[in-house]
Design a protein around this motif. Structure first.
Motif, PDB file in Angstrom:
ATOM      1  N   PRO B 195      29.248  35.459  26.928  1.00 41.02           N
ATOM      2  CA  PRO B 195      29.691  36.804  27.306  1.00 41.02           C
ATOM      3  C   PRO B 195      29.828  37.723  26.103  1.00 41.02           C
ATOM      4  O   PRO B 195      29.456  38.887  26.156  1.00 41.02           O
ATOM      5  CB  PRO B 195      31.056  36.555  27.960  1.00 41.02           C
ATOM      6  CG  PRO B 195      31.012  35.168  28.419  1.00 41.02           C
ATOM      7  CD  PRO B 195      30.166  34.431  27.443  1.00 41.02           C
ATOM      8  N   TYR B 196      30.368  37.187  24.981  1.00 44.32           N
ATOM      9  CA  TYR B 196      30.554  38.047  23.826  1.00 44.32           C
ATOM     10  C   TYR B 196      29.221  38.529  23.293  1.00 44.32           C
ATOM     11  O   TYR B 196      29.100  39.654  22.825  1.00 44.32           O
ATOM     12  CB  TYR B 196      31.314  37.288  22.730  1.00 44.32           C
ATOM     13  CG  TYR B 196      31.884  38.187  21.683  1.00 44.32           C
ATOM     14  CD1 TYR B 196      31.255  38.345  20.454  1.00 44.32           C
ATOM     15  CD2 TYR B 196      33.045  38.919  21.915  1.00 44.32           C
ATOM     16  CE1 TYR B 196      31.772  39.180  19.504  1.00 44.32           C
ATOM     17  CE2 TYR B 196      33.557  39.756  20.961  1.00 44.32           C
ATOM     18  CZ  TYR B 196      32.915  39.884  19.757  1.00 44.32           C
ATOM     19  OH  TYR B 196      33.423  40.718  18.808  1.00 44.32           O
ATOM     20  N   ASN B 277      27.952  46.076  30.676  1.00 44.30           N
ATOM     21  CA  ASN B 277      29.171  46.833  30.403  1.00 44.30           C
ATOM     22  C   ASN B 277      30.405  45.998  30.661  1.00 44.30           C
ATOM     23  O   ASN B 277      31.465  46.237  30.091  1.00 44.30           O
ATOM     24  CB  ASN B 277      29.236  48.079  31.293  1.00 44.30           C
ATOM     25  CG  ASN B 277      28.521  49.242  30.653  1.00 44.30           C
ATOM     26  OD1 ASN B 277      28.539  49.378  29.433  1.00 44.30           O
ATOM     27  ND2 ASN B 277      27.885  50.048  31.453  1.00 44.30           N
ATOM     28  N   LYS B 278      30.239  45.014  31.560  1.00 49.74           N
ATOM     29  CA  LYS B 278      31.364  44.154  31.892  1.00 49.74           C
ATOM     30  C   LYS B 278      31.857  43.388  30.668  1.00 49.74           C
ATOM     31  O   LYS B 278      33.016  43.011  30.583  1.00 49.74           O
ATOM     32  CB  LYS B 278      30.862  43.181  32.955  1.00 49.74           C
ATOM     33  CG  LYS B 278      31.820  42.156  33.415  1.00 49.74           C
ATOM     34  CD  LYS B 278      31.214  41.394  34.593  1.00 49.74           C
ATOM     35  CE  LYS B 278      31.833  40.006  34.629  1.00 49.74           C
ATOM     36  NZ  LYS B 278      31.501  39.255  35.792  1.00 49.74           N
ATOM     37  N   PHE B 279      30.953  43.187  29.703  1.00 46.30           N
ATOM     38  CA  PHE B 279      31.310  42.329  28.577  1.00 46.30           C
ATOM     39  C   PHE B 279      31.737  43.103  27.356  1.00 46.30           C
ATOM     40  O   PHE B 279      31.894  42.543  26.286  1.00 46.30           O
ATOM     41  CB  PHE B 279      30.119  41.448  28.199  1.00 46.30           C
ATOM     42  CG  PHE B 279      29.642  40.614  29.338  1.00 46.30           C
ATOM     43  CD1 PHE B 279      28.464  40.890  29.964  1.00 46.30           C
ATOM     44  CD2 PHE B 279      30.416  39.564  29.783  1.00 46.30           C
ATOM     45  CE1 PHE B 279      28.045  40.121  31.026  1.00 46.30           C
ATOM     46  CE2 PHE B 279      30.005  38.783  30.842  1.00 46.30           C
ATOM     47  CZ  PHE B 279      28.814  39.066  31.471  1.00 46.30           C
ATOM     48  N   LYS B 280      31.923  44.421  27.526  1.00 52.08           N
ATOM     49  CA  LYS B 280      32.300  45.212  26.375  1.00 52.08           C
ATOM     50  C   LYS B 280      33.673  44.795  25.918  1.00 52.08           C
ATOM     51  O   LYS B 280      34.617  44.737  26.709  1.00 52.08           O
ATOM     52  CB  LYS B 280      32.330  46.689  26.749  1.00 52.08           C
ATOM     53  CG  LYS B 280      31.302  47.497  25.980  1.00 52.08           C
ATOM     54  CD  LYS B 280      31.576  48.952  26.100  1.00 52.08           C
ATOM     55  CE  LYS B 280      30.407  49.605  26.793  1.00 52.08           C
ATOM     56  NZ  LYS B 280      30.557  51.008  26.985  1.00 52.08           N
ATOM     57  N   PHE B 281      33.789  44.539  24.632  1.00 47.41           N
ATOM     58  CA  PHE B 281      35.070  44.103  24.122  1.00 47.41           C
ATOM     59  C   PHE B 281      35.860  45.324  23.695  1.00 47.41           C
ATOM     60  O   PHE B 281      36.035  45.597  22.514  1.00 47.41           O
ATOM     61  CB  PHE B 281      34.856  43.153  22.939  1.00 47.41           C
ATOM     62  CG  PHE B 281      36.098  42.424  22.552  1.00 47.41           C
ATOM     63  CD1 PHE B 281      36.796  42.762  21.414  1.00 47.41           C
ATOM     64  CD2 PHE B 281      36.581  41.391  23.337  1.00 47.41           C
ATOM     65  CE1 PHE B 281      37.950  42.088  21.064  1.00 47.41           C
ATOM     66  CE2 PHE B 281      37.731  40.716  22.992  1.00 47.41           C
ATOM     67  CZ  PHE B 281      38.411  41.066  21.854  1.00 47.41           C
TER      68      PHE B 281
END
Lengths: 445, 590
Positions: B195-196, B277-281
């Motif tokens: 995910p990162y 976009n779900k994985f934006k930190f």
């Protein structure tokens, strides 16, 4: 006497340098965590408290010494601990429920049981209804609640917390602290001990049954005592303030080794000298502090000063340390007392202050004096930064060396001792811009 | 249960926060039908491809120029790109993972990445083709595999680097949380590392696939001396059309190509970006979120959900359960690893075999190089100098127009909205496909191969500079521009003090990529078959191609080695110090 849950025996952490020097981050330390206690580890930044926490949990391996979990070495046992982090450490792409379920998933629990337990713990920390939300949508306090839920869902034997409330605003932190205490006292959670790392003295005195104060350079235990006040503790009470005073006193104890007198660089055989650790303070704040002291009659109790200025100890100590290093004030028994030099500094105007600062810096700070002398000694009046980097590297870690050099540059520039060319990375002589006027007239810089 | 203070309990009922709302299904049946249709289409495609590839090898490909053959050719091209990308992705994730986790192999693997990114991919085309055809002499699949392998070689390295660097930059506390909560390596990969790295992988995939089209077109047009390795596809279609001067076929071919590029952009990349976009930190929900109807379709389909619940979820549970049991038996901590003695022994044996293999191949290569004569060697050096000049000229020309245009677009958001999609489409059309057409036009006008080669390099690589300059111009904080306005800076002053330093880091990134692309392009740009004649000019790329054509493998090896060395040296001596400068002096934040 119960057997301790976690026992650290002469644990040490150092980094070996290529020059066979060792930078000691933590001196050989013994520590025990027993059942039924909340232990607070207090210390200024750089004292290695986070490193100590990681060694106790088994996340990092000590360079020397051993950590025992129920008398078995921690590297070979599956310790049941959890950590609550300062920055929450939640996975942003997992929902709240998935974040809390993750440790249970790691332990191979099947889905129905996982879900049931996670929902129950979310209920306990007060996040009922938020299980499908994502961390992005939550406030800081709610995120830390998720952090707590995740830590508690595995029913750890010892709960470790690394500055859990310092990223939150005051009110939310207050809320969470009291909720944590309530969970602990009502035994809602089966945790047997809590280990809290913090730099907030008030928080430590509020929560802990036992307080350990760390010193730095190298990190070592200065004092370790039990707190016998009954819960709930009264912040304004006499015993509370006495405890806080005592801790301030311990934290502001003067360094054992006094600063060295300046000597010539190309000198005779001398034992290698220790550089004072420059506090990470900018010279600008000094004037303000000394003026405050002067207006307060020359004495100011440290804890009261912090209270009145609403300063965290982490922000106040460096400025006080800097003033003490330069001889503008002394700290006795937790009270700051202004010296004559400091009084003169507070009373003068800008250019005189600069001169006083310059004098004090050259006389008392070895690094600055060495830089000035090196610049004078060279024919082109430039000295590369690398020279001092190597000298400091033997005493400090790489990170700290960079910070020391930065602080030296800012002090040197303020005192007009030297200038620093950032693109060539070298110290150069200050350009003589002022006209040669006698010192008792005001000159424009 | 702890009661929340009154102000917070009012939030508890608010449904806007809970994602439970988002799972409400709309149009359930229609979505499931759509998914079924997509699945059926994919299945038919697979059957068709298998039938073609496993059929007899056709000795001489006849490319039909009728527009009716175009859909089939387009389909073949897309399948090749898709397969190559899938293989690249898996390899890149594996390579990046090993490089990030193995302390011993890490420096070797990262240096390997650096070098492999600089090697001209197209010089391997003959070797790979010959090898694959030798493996599968009677089946079509040999040539196809050769093309796919080559595209893979061009695509995989920057994805591997992106995944590697994203693993290395995972925040320390996330890693510690994973360790303390006893994540297995599997769980760590799926819940933390992938995910990162997802956002980096998606963006790098877009860049890689664009490069892949470039190589695919070159592969489809490939002829080695008397052996015809051409493949039926868009590239060969356009080349045949240009050779036969058939302008109608050219137009149709170009239209289909642009159509495919736009379709891939809309159907694959836009949903992928929206999903990533779900994985934006980041800590706060961003304001501008890309939307994608296809993504909506896939995430809200009931069929997919129940499929996942009944197959993936139980399997994943079983995996986790067995991993937890294994861990309970093993009891190893991350820092103090107790490696078994047999494991070590096996590792040494593998390392010894690999080292022996490398030494053997290297000695063979040196023996081959000895066969090069002195005049040949000097010809290669002259060619190297010529190509070096050409690359720099094309970079200079590209910079001359992309910097002003890029800055103008970057400063003007309205212009950006119009210009960016246009530029993206223009950039995605592979330059190699256009080359026969451009060459034809240039010959009619009377230009030589020298100019044509610079033009081809330009077309292929100027987009990297343009997009980076646009990004750099957008990144200049508006208060710096306001200062320039307030103090009435002259144009020259504005450019020297604000704009050029501001875009410097981005410009350097763009120029490095463009330079690498130009070197690669020189292999096709300097030596080309058109209408049964060979057009060529003095240059290293021409050396490589003509050596390929005439089967002079020692010359091919020498020229490839020289090109790789030049690219790597220029990287180290020119681009890296500039990068360092951009990191220290020209960085915007403190």
């Amino acid at each position: 006497m119960q057997t301790p849950i976690i026992r650290a025996e002469k644990v040490e952490k150092y980094y070996a340098q290529p020059s066979e020097n060792r930078i000691q981050v933590i001196a050989p330390t013994d520590l025990e965590i027993v059942e039924g206690q909340i232990v607070a580890l207090l210390g200024p930044s750089g004292s290695g408290k986070s490193t100590l926490l990681r060694m106790l949990t088994g996340l990092s391996v000590p360079s020397a010494g051993q950590v025992y979990w129920h008398e078995k070495p921690v590297a070979t046992t599956d310790v049941n601990v959890s950590i609550v982090f300062q920055s929450f450490a939640l996975f942003p792409w997992l929902s709240v429920l998935e974040n809390v379920e993750a440790p249970l998933k790691a332990r191979g629990m099947e889905q129905g049981e996982r879900r049931r337990r996670s929902l129950a713990i979310l209920d306990t920390v007060g996040l009922d209804g938020f299980q499908a939300a994502y961390p992005k949508e939550l406030s800081g306090g709610m995120r830390q609640r998720v952090g707590f839920a995740r830590a508690l869902v595995v029913e750890p034997e010892v709960l470790f917390m690394d500055e859990p409330f310092s990223a939150l605003d005051v009110l939310t932190a207050e809320n969470l602290r009291s909720e944590l205490l309530e969970l602990w006292q009502k035994k809602t959670i089966p945790t047997k001990a809590i280990f809290l790392v913090t730099h907030n003295i008030e928080e430590a005195v509020l929560l802990a049954d036992r307080i350990i104060v760390l010193g730095r350079n190298p990190g070592r235990i200065r004092t370790d005592f039990c707190v016998h006040l009954a819960q709930p503790r009264d912040r304004k009470g006499v015993a509370f303030s006495q405890l806080m005073d005592y801790i301030y006193k311990v934290l502001t104890q003067p360094e054992e080794q006094p600063p060295d007198l300046p000597q010539t660089l190309n000198g005779e055989d001398r034992p290698p000298r220790k550089y004072q650790m420059l506090p990470h303070a900018r010279p600008g704040g000094l004037a303000g502090l000394l003026e405050l002291l002067r207006d307060h009659g020359g004495r100011y109790d440290m804890s009261q000063l912090a209270d009145d200025l609403l300063f965290e100890i982490d922000h106040l100590l460096p400025i006080v340390d800097a003033a003490q290093l330069l001889g503008f004030l002394n700290v006795n028994e937790g009270t700051a007392v202004i010296t004559d030099a400091g009084r003169e500094y507070a009373d003068s105007e800008i250019s005189r202050r600069r001169d006083l600062f310059r004098e004090a810096a050259t006389n008392r700070v070895l690094l600055l004096d060495q830089i000035v002398r090196a610049i004078e000694a060279k024919s082109d009046h430039t000295v590369s930064e690398d020279l001092f980097h190597d000298l400091l590297d033997e005493q400090f870690t790489e990170e700290e060396t960079v910070l020391q050099l930065e602080t030296a540059v800012s002090w040197g520039r303020y005192a007009q001792l030297f200038d620093f060319d950032a693109s060539r990375r070298c110290f150069t002589r200050m350009e003589k811009r002022r006209s040669q006027a006698p010192s008792n007239t005001e000159s424009v810089a | 249960m702890i009661g929340l203070p009154g102000s917070l309990s009012s939030i508890r009922g608010r449904e806007t926060l809970a994602r439970a709302q988002a799972l409400k299904r709309t149009w359930p049946v229609v979505m499931d039908l759509c998914i079924a249709a997509i699945g059926l289409a994919c299945f038919y495609g697979v059957v068709r491809i298998a039938h073609y590839w496993l059929g007899q090898a056709e000795p001489a490909i006849v490319i039909s120029l009728s527009p009716r053959a175009l859909p089939l050719y387009a389909f073949y091209s897309v399948v090749r790109i898709g397969l190559a990308y899938a293989i690249s992705l898996i390899f890149a994730v594996g390579y990046g993972y090993i490089a990030a986790h193995s302390r011993r192999l890490e420096p070797l693997m990262v240096a390997g990445l650096d070098i492999c990114q600089s090697i001209p991919v197209l010089s391997f085309l003959p070797g790979v083709m010959l090898a694959m055809v030798a493996l599968f002499p009677t089946r079509q699949v040999g040539v196809e595999l050769g093309a796919i392998l080559l595209i893979f070689t061009g695509e995989v390295w920057n994805m591997a680097f992106s995944f590697y660097s994203s693993i290395k930059s995972i925040p320390r506390e996330l890693n510690e949380a994973a360790t303390i909560y006893r994540f297995s390596r599997w769980q760590r990969l799926w819940q933390l590392e992938l995910p990162y790295g997802a956002i980096g992988l998606v963006w790098n995939s877009m860049v890689s696939v664009a490069g892949g089209w470039f190589f695919l077109m070159a592969c489809e047009m490939f002829v080695l001396g008397s052996r015809d390795f051409r493949l039926p596809g868009l590239g060969s279609y356009l080349q045949t059309a240009a050779s036969n001067n058939d302008s109608r076929a050219i137009v149709w071919g170009l239209a289909v190509m642009i159509g495919i590029i736009v379709a891939i952009d809309q159907l694959i990349w836009r949903p992928a970006i929206a999903w990533s976009n779900k994985f934006k930190f980041e800590q706060v929900e961003g304001v501008a979120q890309s939307r994608s109807p296809l993504l909506h379709l896939l995430t809200h389909s009931g069929a997919l959900h129940s499929l996942q619940r009944h197959t993936l979820a139980p399997i994943s549970d079983k995996i986790y359960c067995s991993l937890a049991e294994r861990r309970a038996r093993r009891m190893v901590r991350t820092d103090g690893v107790a490696a078994s003695a047999t494991g070590n022994w096996l590792r040494w044996v593998i390392a010894a075999i690999l080292i022996a293999g490398v030494v053997y191949l290297a000695s063979q290569a040196v023996a081959l190089l000895r066969a090069v004569t002195t005049p040949q060697f000097w010809a290669v050096m002259r060619g190297a100098g010529a190509t070096f000049l050409r690359v720099n000229v094309s970079l200079a020309i590209a910079a001359c127009w992309t910097i002003p245009v890029g800055v103008a677009i970057g400063f003007n958001p309205r212009l950006a909205r119009i210009a960016q999609p246009l530029a993206q489409i223009a950039a995605s059309v592979p330059a190699t496909a256009l080359f026969p057409i451009i060459l034809l036009a240039l010959i009619r006008v009377g230009g030589g191969m020298g100019i044509a080669s610079i033009l081809l390099m330009l077309i292929g690589t100027q987009w990297y500079i343009l997009f980076n300059v646009i990004a750099g111009a957008m990144a200049i904080p508006s208060d710096l521009r306001e200062v320039a306005q307030l103090f009435h800076f002259t144009t020259i002053q504005r450019w020297r003090t604000v704009i050029l330093p501001g875009i410097f880091p981005f410009l350097i990134t763009g120029m490095v990529t463009a330079s690498g692309g130009a070197w690669n392009a020189s292999i096709i740009a300097e030596y080309f078959h058109l209408n049964n004649q060979t057009l060529q000019t003095v240059g290293l790329g021409a050396q490589i191609s003509s050596a390929t054509d005439h089967g002079q493998f020692q010359l091919l090896l020498l020229a490839t080695v020289v090109m790789a060395l030049m690219v790597v040296t220029i990287n180290r001596m020119v681009w890296r110090p500039l990068f360092r400068l951009s990191e220290t002096r020209f960085k915007l934040e403190g």
